[in-house]
Design a protein around this motif. Structure first.
Motif, PDB file in Angstrom:
ATOM      1  N   GLU A 165       0.817  -1.212   0.000  1.00 23.63           N
ATOM      2  CA  GLU A 165       0.000   0.000   0.000  1.00 23.63           C
ATOM      3  C   GLU A 165       0.856   1.268   0.000  1.00 23.63           C
ATOM      4  OE1 GLU A 165      -2.914  -0.335   3.144  1.00 23.63           O
ATOM      5  OE2 GLU A 165      -3.704  -2.209   2.293  1.00 23.63           O
ATOM      6  N   GLU A 183      -6.751   4.672  -8.586  1.00 19.54           N
ATOM      7  CA  GLU A 183      -7.516   4.190  -7.440  1.00 19.54           C
ATOM      8  C   GLU A 183      -6.974   2.831  -7.034  1.00 19.54           C
ATOM      9  OE1 GLU A 183     -11.924   4.626  -7.692  1.00 19.54           O
ATOM     10  OE2 GLU A 183     -11.482   5.422  -9.696  1.00 19.54           O
ATOM     11  N   CYS A 184      -7.102   2.520  -5.746  1.00 23.79           N
ATOM     12  CA  CYS A 184      -6.669   1.227  -5.231  1.00 23.79           C
ATOM     13  C   CYS A 184      -7.618   0.826  -4.116  1.00 23.79           C
ATOM     14  CB  CYS A 184      -5.240   1.315  -4.701  1.00 23.79           C
ATOM     15  SG  CYS A 184      -4.662  -0.218  -3.941  1.00 23.79           S
ATOM     16  N   TYR A 185      -8.110  -0.408  -4.204  1.00 28.31           N
ATOM     17  CA  TYR A 185      -9.047  -0.929  -3.210  1.00 28.31           C
ATOM     18  C   TYR A 185      -8.538  -2.257  -2.665  1.00 28.31           C
ATOM     19  CZ  TYR A 185     -12.181   2.366  -5.497  1.00 28.31           C
ATOM     20  OH  TYR A 185     -12.728   3.497  -6.029  1.00 28.31           O
ATOM     21  N   MET A 231      -9.521  -5.741  -1.406  1.00 35.82           N
ATOM     22  CA  MET A 231     -10.689  -6.504  -1.827  1.00 35.82           C
ATOM     23  C   MET A 231     -10.866  -7.802  -1.046  1.00 35.82           C
ATOM     24  SD  MET A 231     -11.777  -4.565  -4.291  1.00 35.82           S
ATOM     25  CE  MET A 231     -12.996  -5.601  -5.084  1.00 35.82           C
ATOM     26  N   TYR A 252      -6.144  -6.887  -4.177  1.00 33.82           N
ATOM     27  CA  TYR A 252      -6.331  -5.467  -4.492  1.00 33.82           C
ATOM     28  C   TYR A 252      -6.883  -5.299  -5.897  1.00 33.82           C
ATOM     29  CZ  TYR A 252      -3.596  -4.369  -0.370  1.00 33.82           C
ATOM     30  OH  TYR A 252      -3.149  -4.273   0.924  1.00 33.82           O
TER      31      TYR A 252
END
Length: 155
Positions: free
Chosen positions: A91, A102-104, A106, A112
């Motif tokens: 991260e 964008e980065c999520y 998951m 991710y």
């Protein structure tokens, strides 16, 4: 680290948030009329929502394809290990990558999901080779090119 304040979102605050998410440039007078408040009461609520971090900013949504001819790539990243240390390192690195929009984190098969904007396949190849594959802890990268945007909302 951000300080989070719990705010009760009532019917009026919910209406304010809904209207501003559709049109962040709406005047306070128009917003007040739509939610049934006086302009001063409406402005007080908006300022409180901003102060408490519920409204965290306003922005213009840019169609990258029409402005720069950009294409969206959705990238699924699977890490070697799902430890706190591995996630923290990944991260930290992804935040420094200018190509990742964008980065999520998951659930499911990938750890991710990233949204990357590219000029063409050669541009993505560069990003894949020089950025994504060198991120710490990455075990697998799966990329999908978007054909076109069907729906995009601000929130």
């Amino acid at each position: 680290m951000a300080e989070y304040v719990i705010m009760i979102v009532d019917r009026v605050n919910d209406a304010i948030l809904r209207h501003l998410s559709h049109d962040g440039r709406m005047t306070n007078a128009d917003l007040a009329q739509k939610v049934g408040l006086s302009p001063s009461a409406c402005l007080r609520r908006v300022k409180l929502l901003e102060k408490q971090g519920v409204i965290c900013g306003y922005r213009a949504m840019i169609d990258e394809r029409s402005v720069h001819g950009m294409t969206t790539v959705i990238v699924h990243i699977t890490l070697e290990r799902q430890t706190d240390e591995c996630q923290r390192r990944f991260e930290a690195r992804v935040r420094d990558c200018p190509d990742v929009r964008e980065c999520y984190l998951m659930t499911g098969d990938a750890d991710y999901l990233l949204r990357v904007e590219v000029r063409d396949t050669a541009d993505y190849e560069r990003i894949h080779k020089e950025e994504l594959s060198r991120m710490p802890g990455v075990a697998r990268i799966q990329s999908n090119f978007a054909i076109r945007t069907v729906l995009r909302k601000s929130s």
